[in-house]
Design a protein around this motif. Sequence first.
Motif, PDB file in Angstrom:
ATOM      1  N   PHE A 394     -23.950 -33.602 -22.777  1.00  8.34           N
ATOM      2  CA  PHE A 394     -25.217 -34.045 -23.107  1.00  8.34           C
ATOM      3  C   PHE A 394     -25.821 -35.097 -22.224  1.00  8.34           C
ATOM      4  O   PHE A 394     -25.073 -35.820 -21.431  1.00  8.34           O
ATOM      5  CB  PHE A 394     -25.239 -34.567 -24.652  1.00  8.34           C
ATOM      6  CG  PHE A 394     -24.803 -33.725 -25.829  1.00  8.34           C
ATOM      7  CD1 PHE A 394     -26.135 -32.873 -26.289  1.00  8.34           C
ATOM      8  CD2 PHE A 394     -23.423 -33.573 -26.119  1.00  8.34           C
ATOM      9  CE1 PHE A 394     -25.681 -32.064 -27.225  1.00  8.34           C
ATOM     10  CE2 PHE A 394     -23.186 -32.771 -27.235  1.00  8.34           C
ATOM     11  CZ  PHE A 394     -24.154 -31.986 -27.721  1.00  8.34           C
ATOM     12  N   LEU A 395     -27.176 -34.752 -21.844  1.00  5.98           N
ATOM     13  CA  LEU A 395     -27.939 -35.508 -20.956  1.00  5.98           C
ATOM     14  C   LEU A 395     -29.202 -36.280 -21.636  1.00  5.98           C
ATOM     15  O   LEU A 395     -29.953 -35.492 -22.414  1.00  5.98           O
ATOM     16  CB  LEU A 395     -28.386 -34.783 -19.801  1.00  5.98           C
ATOM     17  CG  LEU A 395     -29.397 -35.637 -18.846  1.00  5.98           C
ATOM     18  CD1 LEU A 395     -28.628 -36.792 -18.261  1.00  5.98           C
ATOM     19  CD2 LEU A 395     -30.024 -34.800 -17.882  1.00  5.98           C
ATOM     20  N   LEU A 396     -29.159 -37.531 -21.819  1.00  5.98           N
ATOM     21  CA  LEU A 396     -30.414 -38.321 -22.184  1.00  5.98           C
ATOM     22  C   LEU A 396     -31.166 -38.826 -20.768  1.00  5.98           C
ATOM     23  O   LEU A 396     -30.585 -39.867 -20.066  1.00  5.98           O
ATOM     24  CB  LEU A 396     -30.053 -39.454 -22.759  1.00  5.98           C
ATOM     25  CG  LEU A 396     -29.550 -38.976 -24.310  1.00  5.98           C
ATOM     26  CD1 LEU A 396     -28.866 -40.214 -24.881  1.00  5.98           C
ATOM     27  CD2 LEU A 396     -30.508 -38.505 -25.271  1.00  5.98           C
ATOM     28  N   VAL A 397     -32.289 -38.330 -20.491  1.00  3.29           N
ATOM     29  CA  VAL A 397     -33.180 -38.817 -19.417  1.00  3.29           C
ATOM     30  C   VAL A 397     -34.117 -39.893 -20.078  1.00  3.29           C
ATOM     31  O   VAL A 397     -34.812 -39.435 -20.643  1.00  3.29           O
ATOM     32  CB  VAL A 397     -33.904 -37.562 -18.718  1.00  3.29           C
ATOM     33  CG1 VAL A 397     -34.747 -38.026 -17.654  1.00  3.29           C
ATOM     34  CG2 VAL A 397     -32.928 -36.589 -18.302  1.00  3.29           C
ATOM     35  N   VAL A 398     -33.797 -41.145 -19.608  1.00  4.57           N
ATOM     36  CA  VAL A 398     -34.560 -42.063 -20.246  1.00  4.57           C
ATOM     37  C   VAL A 398     -35.905 -42.476 -19.159  1.00  4.57           C
ATOM     38  O   VAL A 398     -35.960 -42.878 -18.285  1.00  4.57           O
ATOM     39  CB  VAL A 398     -33.759 -43.391 -20.513  1.00  4.57           C
ATOM     40  CG1 VAL A 398     -34.818 -44.423 -21.150  1.00  4.57           C
ATOM     41  CG2 VAL A 398     -32.674 -43.176 -21.151  1.00  4.57           C
ATOM     42  N   THR A 399     -37.017 -42.145 -19.701  1.00  5.58           N
ATOM     43  CA  THR A 399     -38.219 -42.399 -18.896  1.00  5.58           C
ATOM     44  C   THR A 399     -38.960 -43.794 -19.106  1.00  5.58           C
ATOM     45  O   THR A 399     -38.853 -44.195 -20.435  1.00  5.58           O
ATOM     46  CB  THR A 399     -39.183 -41.091 -19.042  1.00  5.58           C
ATOM     47  OG1 THR A 399     -39.715 -41.242 -20.531  1.00  5.58           O
ATOM     48  CG2 THR A 399     -38.681 -39.985 -18.506  1.00  5.58           C
ATOM     49  N   SER A 400     -39.833 -44.028 -18.297  1.00  5.10           N
ATOM     50  CA  SER A 400     -40.373 -45.411 -18.299  1.00  5.10           C
ATOM     51  C   SER A 400     -41.663 -45.149 -19.202  1.00  5.10           C
ATOM     52  O   SER A 400     -42.340 -46.558 -19.665  1.00  5.10           O
ATOM     53  CB  SER A 400     -40.999 -46.186 -17.167  1.00  5.10           C
ATOM     54  OG  SER A 400     -41.516 -45.022 -16.098  1.00  5.10           O
ATOM     55  N   ARG A 401     -41.922 -44.242 -19.591  1.00  4.36           N
ATOM     56  CA  ARG A 401     -43.129 -44.044 -20.759  1.00  4.36           C
ATOM     57  C   ARG A 401     -42.931 -42.547 -21.248  1.00  4.36           C
ATOM     58  O   ARG A 401     -42.305 -41.830 -21.023  1.00  4.36           O
ATOM     59  CB  ARG A 401     -44.572 -44.195 -20.082  1.00  4.36           C
ATOM     60  CG  ARG A 401     -45.086 -42.885 -19.335  1.00  4.36           C
ATOM     61  CD  ARG A 401     -46.384 -42.924 -18.586  1.00  4.36           C
ATOM     62  NE  ARG A 401     -47.498 -42.984 -19.813  1.00  4.36           N
ATOM     63  CZ  ARG A 401     -48.698 -43.068 -19.397  1.00  4.36           C
ATOM     64  NH1 ARG A 401     -49.075 -42.963 -18.292  1.00  4.36           N
ATOM     65  NH2 ARG A 401     -49.476 -42.955 -20.579  1.00  4.36           N
ATOM     66  N   GLU A 402     -43.478 -42.502 -22.318  1.00  7.93           N
ATOM     67  CA  GLU A 402     -43.446 -41.371 -23.165  1.00  7.93           C
ATOM     68  C   GLU A 402     -44.160 -40.092 -22.666  1.00  7.93           C
ATOM     69  O   GLU A 402     -45.404 -40.395 -22.333  1.00  7.93           O
ATOM     70  CB  GLU A 402     -44.113 -41.341 -24.750  1.00  7.93           C
ATOM     71  CG  GLU A 402     -44.158 -40.166 -25.552  1.00  7.93           C
ATOM     72  CD  GLU A 402     -42.631 -39.547 -25.948  1.00  7.93           C
ATOM     73  OE1 GLU A 402     -42.651 -38.480 -25.326  1.00  7.93           O
ATOM     74  OE2 GLU A 402     -41.907 -40.322 -26.227  1.00  7.93           O
ATOM     75  N   LEU A 403     -43.400 -39.152 -22.253  1.00  5.72           N
ATOM     76  CA  LEU A 403     -44.180 -37.981 -21.468  1.00  5.72           C
ATOM     77  C   LEU A 403     -44.520 -36.736 -22.157  1.00  5.72           C
ATOM     78  O   LEU A 403     -44.992 -35.901 -21.762  1.00  5.72           O
ATOM     79  CB  LEU A 403     -43.192 -37.431 -20.214  1.00  5.72           C
ATOM     80  CG  LEU A 403     -42.865 -38.697 -19.301  1.00  5.72           C
ATOM     81  CD1 LEU A 403     -41.991 -38.098 -18.101  1.00  5.72           C
ATOM     82  CD2 LEU A 403     -44.135 -39.286 -18.600  1.00  5.72           C
ATOM     83  N   HIS A 404     -43.904 -36.633 -23.590  1.00  3.56           N
ATOM     84  CA  HIS A 404     -44.353 -35.639 -24.517  1.00  3.56           C
ATOM     85  C   HIS A 404     -43.725 -34.319 -23.835  1.00  3.56           C
ATOM     86  O   HIS A 404     -44.416 -33.235 -23.990  1.00  3.56           O
ATOM     87  CB  HIS A 404     -45.849 -35.324 -24.873  1.00  3.56           C
ATOM     88  CG  HIS A 404     -46.475 -36.904 -25.331  1.00  3.56           C
ATOM     89  ND1 HIS A 404     -46.235 -37.376 -26.583  1.00  3.56           N
ATOM     90  CD2 HIS A 404     -47.537 -37.674 -24.772  1.00  3.56           C
ATOM     91  CE1 HIS A 404     -46.851 -38.252 -26.690  1.00  3.56           C
ATOM     92  NE2 HIS A 404     -47.679 -38.552 -25.602  1.00  3.56           N
ATOM     93  N   VAL A 405     -42.360 -34.279 -23.347  1.00  4.91           N
ATOM     94  CA  VAL A 405     -41.776 -33.269 -22.898  1.00  4.91           C
ATOM     95  C   VAL A 405     -40.494 -32.857 -24.237  1.00  4.91           C
ATOM     96  O   VAL A 405     -40.550 -31.680 -24.154  1.00  4.91           O
ATOM     97  CB  VAL A 405     -41.103 -33.513 -21.503  1.00  4.91           C
ATOM     98  CG1 VAL A 405     -40.161 -32.439 -21.302  1.00  4.91           C
ATOM     99  CG2 VAL A 405     -42.126 -33.566 -20.674  1.00  4.91           C
ATOM    100  N   GLY A 406     -39.877 -33.839 -24.610  1.00  2.64           N
ATOM    101  CA  GLY A 406     -39.016 -33.448 -25.764  1.00  2.64           C
ATOM    102  C   GLY A 406     -37.728 -33.332 -24.906  1.00  2.64           C
ATOM    103  O   GLY A 406     -36.750 -34.000 -25.358  1.00  2.64           O
ATOM    104  N   GLY A 407     -37.367 -32.236 -24.191  1.00  3.65           N
ATOM    105  CA  GLY A 407     -36.218 -31.910 -23.867  1.00  3.65           C
ATOM    106  C   GLY A 407     -36.133 -30.701 -22.702  1.00  3.65           C
ATOM    107  O   GLY A 407     -37.342 -30.396 -22.187  1.00  3.65           O
ATOM    108  N   GLY A 408     -35.008 -30.267 -22.477  1.00  2.00           N
ATOM    109  CA  GLY A 408     -34.986 -29.346 -21.433  1.00  2.00           C
ATOM    110  C   GLY A 408     -35.647 -28.060 -21.480  1.00  2.00           C
ATOM    111  O   GLY A 408     -36.328 -27.163 -20.724  1.00  2.00           O
TER     112      GLY A 408
END
Length: 514
Positions: A394-408
């Motif tokens: 499992f991969l958690l990509v932690v971003t510096s702001r909310e990008l409203h992408v959700g996941g892969g």
Amino acid sequence: MAFPFTPPLIHRLVSRLPPREESTEDARRTVLRELRKYSAASIVAAALRLLSSPTVDRLHSIRMAPWHVLLLVKWAMQDPYVQLESGRAITWAQFDELRQRLWDLGGEEHRRHPPDNLALMLRTLLQQIEFQRPVSYGFLRWPALIGRQDRNHPSYRQFVATLGMSPEHFIDLSYGVYAAVLSDDGKVPGGWFDTLKPSYGASVDAFWGLFVRDLFSLRQQLRGEAAGRLTLKQELASFPHLKRYPLFRGAGGAVRCWHPLVFARGLEEAAHLRLSELQDQYTRPFSRLFEQYVIELAKTMLPDALSDAEYLAAVGGGENSNVEAAAVLGDCNVFVEAKMALFSDELLLTDSEWQVYTKTKPLRKAIDQAWNVGRAVRTPSTSLREFSSADQDFLLVVTSRELHVGGGEKLRSLYRQGRLEHPDAEAQRNLPFHNVFVVSIESFERLTIAVAAGKVHLATVLKDAARRCQDPSTARPFFEDYFSQQVSDWGMSPLLLHASDGSEARLSHALGAD
């Protein structure tokens, strides 16, 4: 004898054309022409009056959300033909009619220019969820991260030079204004910081200079370059630009906020928005601070996790061969990768597949890194045997702001078909796209707090989220939505808690309470 008149050929050709349909840009100009009938002062007064009106319930509150109200203010301030104080005073009914035109204009814009990618269009609508997200302690995060650095650290020096005060003073004064805004219908009483002036000095004036604008200075600000970058469609969907200047000083000197949540989001993003003007001079040194923070958080919920340095010491490797943290959790591996970038508002609002593809390159890089790590820990020669027997990653990509992408899976849907694919069968088996989650730093903080407190089990959350992400109807826009029902109190991360306690002690001393 009268001769019959024959219209010119061009007139006859034009008369046969169907009636010209008004374009959305024409409709925008129509709104601007209406705004020019009234003074900017009266438009601002109407907006403040509307936004301070009491709401009956949550639904009414959502309907009163201020993005179109403050867009009218923005347009009035940008247009040089709208007089600041001379001109008629706009009535409530006239202001409401203009708001309705903006609602209609938004729908018309999507009808006339339907997006090629429906997922991109739906993503732009998520910007307004910011009005449903509660106030948090997020305003502490950036100054707290920078404030614990040496005074000669590039990020610390940039903060002081750009914001005009130390990170500690920014935190303390933010708390002070929060207390006023949230307790008195958005009004900041005159002389609110008088008792703090002896201790905080010039920082008080610098703080007001960051956030407060009057009619004249707001016009100057909004006619600048940064306020005009968005297209009409983006403007109609965007969170109000006035989050950058969330406090307004009226003619009598009284200061009030446009809207509590506009103020809250503006305070949370203030440091990042200002420092972003430095481009890579800001992101280069700060990225490492962000990565170190993500590693700290990861180890609070995964104490045995390997950091990037520990992983590389064990297996070696080059670029794109490691992640910030890696841990074995039962029958699965959990990888955590931090991605700090400018991630501008345009990325959140664009419906251009190419723009989204180019601006989300850090997310694709994170997935590549996780595939490489998953492959490396399963080679026969690996020294990390404990990772090799895992059924899945499992991969958690932690971003510096909310990008409203959700996941892969959602990320793939934002791209043209074929742009994001597994490099081989092994990568697809170990880390399918529904096992990838793009998580904002705030969501990641909440996850680590909940896991560390024993309120949720990480592997259970990840497996359930992966199952639900395979069906768009059950996927969720925010990662905490997969476990929020099990958590009654989010609490604060150690970093934010330490910053809050430190601020309370400093303010008590400044006010003579200790």
